[in-house]
Design an enzyme around this catalytic site. Structure first.
Site, mmCIF file in Angstrom:
data_model
loop_
_atom_site.group_PDB
_atom_site.id
_atom_site.type_symbol
_atom_site.label_atom_id
_atom_site.label_comp_id
_atom_site.label_asym_id
_atom_site.label_seq_id
_atom_site.Cartn_x
_atom_site.Cartn_y
_atom_site.Cartn_z
ATOM 1 N N GLY A 1 1.057 -5.186 1.311
ATOM 2 C CA GLY A 1 -0.271 -5.245 0.450
ATOM 3 C C GLY A 1 0.209 -6.087 -0.745
ATOM 4 O O GLY A 1 -0.582 -6.697 -1.308
ATOM 5 N N GLU B 1 5.193 -4.587 7.713
ATOM 6 C CA GLU B 1 4.193 -3.577 8.421
ATOM 7 C C GLU B 1 4.706 -3.301 9.815
ATOM 8 O O GLU B 1 4.584 -1.942 10.207
ATOM 9 C CB GLU B 1 2.846 -3.907 8.160
ATOM 10 C CG GLU B 1 2.257 -4.048 6.982
ATOM 11 C CD GLU B 1 2.335 -5.565 6.340
ATOM 12 O OE1 GLU B 1 1.623 -5.486 5.101
ATOM 13 O OE2 GLU B 1 3.071 -6.162 6.571
ATOM 14 N N ALA C 1 0.847 -1.158 0.002
ATOM 15 C CA ALA C 1 0.008 0.020 0.048
ATOM 16 C C ALA C 1 0.755 1.282 -0.075
ATOM 17 O O ALA C 1 1.750 1.416 0.518
ATOM 18 C CB ALA C 1 -0.899 0.192 1.206
ATOM 19 N N GLU D 1 0.133 -9.665 0.051
ATOM 20 C CA GLU D 1 -1.393 -10.000 0.332
ATOM 21 C C GLU D 1 -2.249 -10.022 -1.051
ATOM 22 O O GLU D 1 -3.055 -10.894 -1.039
ATOM 23 C CB GLU D 1 -1.983 -8.854 1.073
ATOM 24 C CG GLU D 1 -1.428 -9.101 2.704
ATOM 25 C CD GLU D 1 -2.046 -7.700 3.447
ATOM 26 O OE1 GLU D 1 -2.522 -8.007 4.687
ATOM 27 O OE2 GLU D 1 -1.697 -6.597 3.207
#
Length: 257
Positions: A110, A133, A64, A113
């Site tokens: 992300g 993260e 992200a 993910e």
């Protein structure tokens, strides 16, 4: 220039992240573009396999976009950012067509993910996969705490998430996080080869097999069971009799066939 590229070649569709200058960091525009592309795949009866990759050679996605989500108010993080990502990744995971992720470089946060939402992951030998993260006082927010341990086991997932340290493609293959680690120059050819092998098989059987495997793991179990049962029931003589009785406004006479 579009940050998401979408193309089809016969029965195989390809979606590419296209923000190489930012190592394909995911922002709201990219999430929306991915959602549009996934909708096109869902709506097609001709597409049998989806390849998911990125342009360039350095990264699949580093996750992200920090500038995008750190500028949000906490409630907007809850209302929009986290939920939008979950909805999108769940749609990818829930596609009836098999999804092959091509990890050509960093797959972090992300980005990892997103790869976890695919059915099959192929990685370049130079790729690194990680969940960093905690290094910025965050946690995986788009399904990583659930899909990663389901794939490689809780202990290994905890090691990756707690330490924040990436692992190599070779170690990822050893752990079952990726199906194959291969030379970068062979990555896309191998993905297309595997995609072609899958696409050559009976598509309904492949898609039902995907649903059965995922349902056995608790993913979309109700939809899988109800979909298969509903389709079977709809082909029965009783279904035809029930519909005829409804149209003719009479009691049905079911035969159990």
């Amino acid at each position: 220039m579009s940050k998401i590229l979408y193309q089809t070649d016969g029965a195989i569709a390809t979606i590419r992240l296209n923000r190489p200058e930012k190592l394909h960091a995911l922002d709201e525009e990219m999430l929306a573009g991915l959602a549009d592309a996934i909708e096109a795949v869902e709506a097609s009866q001709d597409i049998r396999v989806l390849l998911l990759g990125a342009t360039g050679e350095r990264a699949f996605s580093v996750g992200a976009d920090i500038l995008a989500w750190t500028s949000l108010e906490p409630l907007d993080m809850w209302r929009r950012w986290i939920r939008d990502g979950h909805r999108l990744f769940d749609r990818i995971a829930g596609l009836r067509q098999p999804v092959i992720a091509m990890l050509n470089g960093y797959a972090l946060g992300g980005g990892l993910e997103l790869a976890l939402a695919a059915d099959i992951r192929l990685a370049a030998e130079t790729a690194q996969l990680g969940a960093p993260e905690v290094g910025i006082a965050a946690i995986p927010g788009w399904g990583g705490t659930q899909r990663l341990p389901a794939l490689i086991g809780a202990g290994r997932a905890k090691q990756m998430i707690f330490s924040g340290q990436p692992i190599s493609a070779a170690q990822a293959a050893q752990w079952g996080l990726v199906n194959e680690a291969l030379p970068a120059e062979a990555l896309e050819a191998r993905a297309k080869e595997l995609g072609g092998q899958i696409a050559a098989n009976a598509p309904i059987a492949v898609q039902l097999a995907k649903g059965a495997i995922d349902g056995g793991g608790g993913v979309n179990l109700a939809a899988t069971l109800e979909g298969i049962a509903g389709a079977l029931s709809a082909q029965s003589g009783d279904a035809a009799e029930g519909l005829a009785a409804f149209r003719e406004k009479r009691p049905p006479h079911f035969s159990g066939r």
